[in-house]
Design a protein around this motif. Structure first.
Motif, PDB file in Angstrom:
ATOM      1  N   GLN A   1      -7.579 -54.204 -27.959  1.00  0.00           N
ATOM      2  CA  GLN A   1      -8.473 -55.281 -28.389  1.00  0.00           C
ATOM      3  C   GLN A   1      -8.510 -55.377 -29.905  1.00  0.00           C
ATOM      4  OE1 GLN A   1     -12.292 -54.515 -26.487  1.00  0.00           O
ATOM      5  NE2 GLN A   1     -11.770 -55.923 -24.824  1.00  0.00           N
ATOM      6  N   ALA A   2      -8.844 -56.547 -30.382  1.00  0.00           N
ATOM      7  CA  ALA A   2      -8.988 -56.742 -31.823  1.00  0.00           C
ATOM      8  C   ALA A   2      -9.974 -55.722 -32.382  1.00  0.00           C
ATOM      9  CB  ALA A   2      -9.460 -58.161 -32.115  1.00  0.00           C
TER      10      ALA A   2
ATOM     11  N   PRO B   1      -5.303 -60.142 -33.770  1.00  0.00           N
ATOM     12  CA  PRO B   1      -4.381 -60.844 -32.856  1.00  0.00           C
ATOM     13  C   PRO B   1      -3.055 -61.219 -33.528  1.00  0.00           C
ATOM     14  CG  PRO B   1      -6.598 -61.626 -32.511  1.00  0.00           C
ATOM     15  CD  PRO B   1      -6.661 -60.709 -33.709  1.00  0.00           C
TER      16      PRO B   1
ATOM     17  N   THR C   1       0.119 -59.101 -33.215  1.00  0.00           N
ATOM     18  CA  THR C   1       0.889 -59.101 -31.981  1.00  0.00           C
ATOM     19  C   THR C   1       2.350 -59.435 -32.265  1.00  0.00           C
ATOM     20  OG1 THR C   1      -1.003 -59.726 -30.619  1.00  0.00           O
ATOM     21  CG2 THR C   1       1.180 -60.233 -29.742  1.00  0.00           C
TER      22      THR C   1
ATOM     23  N   THR D   1       0.425 -55.756 -28.454  1.00  0.00           N
ATOM     24  CA  THR D   1      -0.350 -56.954 -28.159  1.00  0.00           C
ATOM     25  C   THR D   1      -1.809 -56.688 -28.482  1.00  0.00           C
ATOM     26  OG1 THR D   1       1.160 -57.573 -26.375  1.00  0.00           O
ATOM     27  CG2 THR D   1      -0.996 -58.641 -26.413  1.00  0.00           C
TER      28      THR D   1
ATOM     29  N   SER E   1      -5.464 -58.349 -28.283  1.00  0.00           N
ATOM     30  CA  SER E   1      -6.242 -59.430 -27.662  1.00  0.00           C
ATOM     31  C   SER E   1      -7.491 -59.708 -28.470  1.00  0.00           C
ATOM     32  CB  SER E   1      -6.613 -59.040 -26.236  1.00  0.00           C
ATOM     33  OG  SER E   1      -7.440 -57.891 -26.240  1.00  0.00           O
ATOM     34  N   SER E   2      -7.891 -60.964 -28.451  1.00  0.00           N
ATOM     35  CA  SER E   2      -9.080 -61.365 -29.228  1.00  0.00           C
ATOM     36  C   SER E   2     -10.354 -61.232 -28.391  1.00  0.00           C
ATOM     37  CB  SER E   2      -8.906 -62.809 -29.688  1.00  0.00           C
ATOM     38  OG  SER E   2      -8.707 -63.654 -28.586  1.00  0.00           O
TER      39      SER E   2
END
Length: 118
Positions: A13-14, A87, A90, A115, A117-118
């Motif tokens: 996660q961000a 993000p 990524t 990756t 994610s926001s």
């Protein structure tokens, strides 16, 4: 020949952190540089950070203050500690190796997905 094997990517996660590792093997030189590049979809591959065998470092502006590159010469391994991930970080991250003091020839790892994610 030089072989590079990356590990440590994944989904985060961000604001989170990841640590990438890259182990080099084969015909290595004591004078070398190792680094990390990344390539996002539709974009060119770009430098993230690199470090020489005498531990001189170089960072892209986007990595300064958030990422730290380091290496263990005894293990022929380079690390990329990535904190405060965004993000826009990524991408597929590629390990890179080249010998210093001779015409540059780049060796690349197979790439590892990161990756955020926001």
């Amino acid at each position: 020949q030089v072989q590079l094997v990356e590990s440590g990517g994944g989904l985060v996660q961000a604001g989170g952190s990841l640590r990438l590792s890259c182990a080099a093997s084969g015909t290595l030189s004591s004078l070398n540089a190792m680094g990390w590049y990344r390539q996002a979809p539709g974009k060119q591959r770009e430098l993230v950070a690199d470090i020489t065998s005498i531990k001189l470092t170089n960072y892209a502006d986007s990595a300064k203050g958030r990422f730290t590159i380091s290496r263990d010469n005894a293990k022929n391994t380079v690390y990329l500690q990535m904190n405060s991930l965004k993000p826009e970080d990524t991408a597929v991250y590629y390990c890179n190796y080249w010998r210093l003091g001779v015409p540059r020839r780049d060796y690349w790892g197979q790439g590892i997905q990161v990756t955020v994610s926001s």
